[in-house]
Design a protein around this motif. Structure first.
Motif, PDB file in Angstrom:
ATOM      1  N   ARG A 159       0.812  -1.209   0.000  1.00 19.75           N
ATOM      2  CA  ARG A 159       0.000   0.000   0.000  1.00 19.75           C
ATOM      3  C   ARG A 159       0.855   1.272   0.000  1.00 19.75           C
ATOM      4  O   ARG A 159       0.538   2.248  -0.666  1.00 19.75           O
ATOM      5  N   LEU A 160       1.935   1.281   0.768  1.00 23.17           N
ATOM      6  CA  LEU A 160       2.637   2.548   1.017  1.00 23.17           C
ATOM      7  C   LEU A 160       4.076   2.584   0.503  1.00 23.17           C
ATOM      8  O   LEU A 160       4.748   3.616   0.596  1.00 23.17           O
ATOM      9  N   GLY A 161       4.548   1.471  -0.033  1.00 24.99           N
ATOM     10  CA  GLY A 161       5.971   1.340  -0.376  1.00 24.99           C
ATOM     11  C   GLY A 161       6.499   2.315  -1.404  1.00 24.99           C
ATOM     12  O   GLY A 161       7.711   2.533  -1.478  1.00 24.99           O
ATOM     13  N   ASP A 162       5.621   2.898  -2.220  1.00 22.15           N
ATOM     14  CA  ASP A 162       6.102   3.904  -3.170  1.00 22.15           C
ATOM     15  C   ASP A 162       6.071   5.312  -2.602  1.00 22.15           C
ATOM     16  O   ASP A 162       6.627   6.232  -3.190  1.00 22.15           O
ATOM     17  N   ARG A 163       5.396   5.489  -1.458  1.00 24.92           N
ATOM     18  CA  ARG A 163       5.324   6.835  -0.863  1.00 24.92           C
ATOM     19  C   ARG A 163       6.246   6.983   0.331  1.00 24.92           C
ATOM     20  O   ARG A 163       6.686   8.088   0.645  1.00 24.92           O
ATOM     21  N   LEU A 164       6.543   5.884   1.011  1.00 28.11           N
ATOM     22  CA  LEU A 164       7.470   5.950   2.138  1.00 28.11           C
ATOM     23  C   LEU A 164       8.894   6.072   1.606  1.00 28.11           C
ATOM     24  O   LEU A 164       9.264   5.392   0.644  1.00 28.11           O
ATOM     25  N   ALA A 165       9.699   6.925   2.251  1.00 28.32           N
ATOM     26  CA  ALA A 165      11.105   7.028   1.855  1.00 28.32           C
ATOM     27  C   ALA A 165      11.855   5.797   2.329  1.00 28.32           C
ATOM     28  O   ALA A 165      12.822   5.363   1.702  1.00 28.32           O
ATOM     29  N   SER A 166      11.407   5.241   3.444  1.00 25.28           N
ATOM     30  CA  SER A 166      12.170   4.183   4.089  1.00 25.28           C
ATOM     31  C   SER A 166      11.231   3.303   4.903  1.00 25.28           C
ATOM     32  O   SER A 166      10.276   3.792   5.509  1.00 25.28           O
ATOM     33  N   ILE A 167      11.517   2.015   4.900  1.00 22.37           N
ATOM     34  CA  ILE A 167      10.789   1.074   5.762  1.00 22.37           C
ATOM     35  C   ILE A 167      11.810   0.269   6.554  1.00 22.37           C
ATOM     36  O   ILE A 167      12.643  -0.440   5.973  1.00 22.37           O
ATOM     37  N   ALA A 168      11.756   0.392   7.876  1.00 25.62           N
ATOM     38  CA  ALA A 168      12.560  -0.471   8.745  1.00 25.62           C
ATOM     39  C   ALA A 168      11.641  -1.587   9.210  1.00 25.62           C
ATOM     40  O   ALA A 168      10.487  -1.344   9.581  1.00 25.62           O
ATOM     41  N   THR A 169      12.144  -2.803   9.192  1.00 26.65           N
ATOM     42  CA  THR A 169      11.322  -3.921   9.652  1.00 26.65           C
ATOM     43  C   THR A 169      11.107  -3.823  11.163  1.00 26.65           C
ATOM     44  O   THR A 169       9.998  -3.606  11.629  1.00 26.65           O
ATOM     45  N   LEU A 170      12.211  -3.967  11.933  1.00 25.72           N
ATOM     46  CA  LEU A 170      12.109  -4.056  13.391  1.00 25.72           C
ATOM     47  C   LEU A 170      12.798  -2.881  14.052  1.00 25.72           C
ATOM     48  O   LEU A 170      13.857  -2.439  13.590  1.00 25.72           O
ATOM     49  N   ASN A 171      12.241  -2.423  15.155  1.00 25.10           N
ATOM     50  CA  ASN A 171      12.966  -1.532  16.038  1.00 25.10           C
ATOM     51  C   ASN A 171      13.550  -2.345  17.186  1.00 25.10           C
ATOM     52  O   ASN A 171      12.810  -2.945  17.969  1.00 25.10           O
TER      53      ASN A 171
END
Ligand code: GBH
Length: 446
Positions: A159-171
């Motif tokens: 859904r958001l992968g083209d709008r988010l600059a970055s995706i981290a899996t886990l904190n």
């Protein structure tokens, strides 16, 4: 020695990204709204004695309702980027199966609201709010949870992968495993090293599986993981202190860095842990060592290690968490990562300090110790960059005072003070100081 003149953006590499960070359970509140399911933190907070002030994230900063106002504040602050996390139980209330569209819509509004204000959205998929039904089926010590996580990651990236600059899996998988299942301080509050090491392995496996799912979608967002790292220093040259430092480094840092960047668990700790080591299946470590576009590093303090557990460094200064203020540790850590591991570009995804702020009567809350903390740690990052570390961004923890986990509302980390009775956000001097660094504006006086 560092120069005393104030830092400017010019002290950092070109394109360096400045931001601030929060996480879902710590700020959102609205735990029963729009179909959100319960998480392990909802459960944990209701258990007597778990949270210092007996509080929970039920209301927190009410950000779920105040997000537009908060995004306006971010805009005024002048950040390039904002790091937030998505609550898995809003998106999949039971941790598996159909998507709860209303939950996903919230993060879509947030993402679009950031973009509309010219702020880059940096998302984290898991900042500790595991859907309770998954805990009921074993939680992270159960291998199945890793597969559920990868499915959730795919839903968000789709859904958001083209709008988010970055995706981290886990904190901070150290916190979601050892701190939660061995040290018992975080949800679900267990004390069992074998379960904790299984949890750590399945978190890393979940990261690897999620990376594979998300990569396959070919979206624009950079993909990676966030670790809490604390460089360990031995209190003396004595063999037992040196051994304590090596164990600390293994327990806090290498247990995660080695599988991620070398495809193996550290042999010394593997031996120390004996029968308690996790069940690693064929192919797991290849998944876990998948390429990351970035490594997120959360740094607060160093570990000071000695055979005598009470030993403290001479003349040290401490924050309200009782964590030592040690900016040199951040430079040392970053240089060590460059020297010891084939790490991708690094982002400082969290750094900050708690102090017992008082609202006072003025229009700004005065927090000189926090200003000094930020100034010294940002200088430490600039120094690492000068030493050749590829560090590309820095996120102050946190934008807002918020629900500080086991410490409830008794610890404040914000650039903005939150008056919980009214939900008013009040600038702190540290916020103005950061704004001045980011925008070049003079530091406003009160
Ligand atoms: C972060 O965790 C979290 O990501 C964030 O949600 C939280 O609000 C923030 O920090 C402030 O707590 O524990 O004395 O051995 C940081 C957790 C803190 C764990 C430092 C390791 C080492 C010192 N880390 N800690 S100690």
């Amino acid at each position: 020695t560092r120069s005393q003149k104030p830092l400017t953006r010019q002290d950092f590499p070109s394109g360096f990204v400045f931001g601030t960070a929060t996480s879902s359970y710590q700020i959102e509140g609205a735990v029963h709204e729009d179909g959100r399911g319960p998480s392990i933190w909802d459960t944990f907070c209701r258990e007597p004695g778990r949270i210092l002030d007996g509080s929970s994230g039920d209301v927190a900063c009410d950000h779920y309702h105040r997000w537009e106002e908060d995004l306006d504040l971010l805009k005024e602050l002048g950040v390039d980027a904002y790091r937030f996390s998505l609550a898995w139980p809003r998106i999949q209330p039971t941790g598996s199966g159909a998507v709860n569209e209303a939950g996903l819509d919230f993060y879509e509004r947030l993402t679009d609201g950031l973009l509309a204000r010219g702020i880059k959205p940096y998302a984290t998929l898991y900042h500790w709010d595991l859907p309770q039904p998954l805990q009921d089926q074993g939680g992270w010590p159960a291998r199945e949870t890793a597969y559920r996580f990868a499915e959730y990651a795919r839903i968000v990236a789709e859904r958001l992968g083209d709008r988010l600059a970055s995706i981290a899996t886990l904190n901070e998988p150290w916190c979601s495993s050892l701190l939660s299942y061995e040290l018992g301080e975080h949800a679900p509050g267990l004390r069992d090293r074998r379960l904790a090491l299984a949890a750590a392995h399945h978190l890393l496996l979940g990261h690897g599986l999620a990376m594979e799912e998300m990569r396959a979608l070919g979206k624009k967002a950079d993909l990676g993981i966030v670790l809490n790292l604390s460089p360990a220093y031995a209190a003396s040259e004595k063999a037992e202190d040196q051994a304590a430092a090596r164990f600390s480094d293994g327990y806090l840092n290498r247990w995660f860095l080695d599988p991620l960047f070398r495809g193996e668990y550290p042999a010394d700790l593997w031996e120390t842990f004996g029968e308690q080591v996790p069940d690693v299946q064929a192919g797991d470590l290849d998944l876990i060592r998948a390429k990351n576009d970035f490594l997120g590093v959360n740094y607060y303090t160093r570990a000071y290690a000695s055979a005598d557990r009470q030993a403290r460094p001479e003349g040290a200064e401490y924050t309200h968490m009782d964590w030592e203020v040690f900016p040199q540790g951040l430079t040392d850590l970053l240089v060590r990562l460059k020297d010891d591991y084939p790490v991708p570009p690094i982002l400082i995804t969290e750094n900050g300090a708690a102090y017992p702020d008082e609202r006072g009567t003025g229009s700004t809350v005065h927090d000189p110790a926090r200003v000094a903390y930020y100034a010294s740690h940002l200088a430490a990052v600039a120094e690492a960059a000068q030493k050749g570390v590829d560090v590309r961004g820095y996120f102050a923890w946190s934008m807002l005072d918020n629900f500080e986990w086991a410490w409830g509302y008794e610890r404040r980390f914000g650039l903005f003070y939150v008056d919980y009775a009214t939900q008013e956000r009040i600038w702190k001097d540290s916020g103005r100081w950061y704004q001045a660094l980011l925008t070049g504006a003079p530091v406003a006086a009160d």
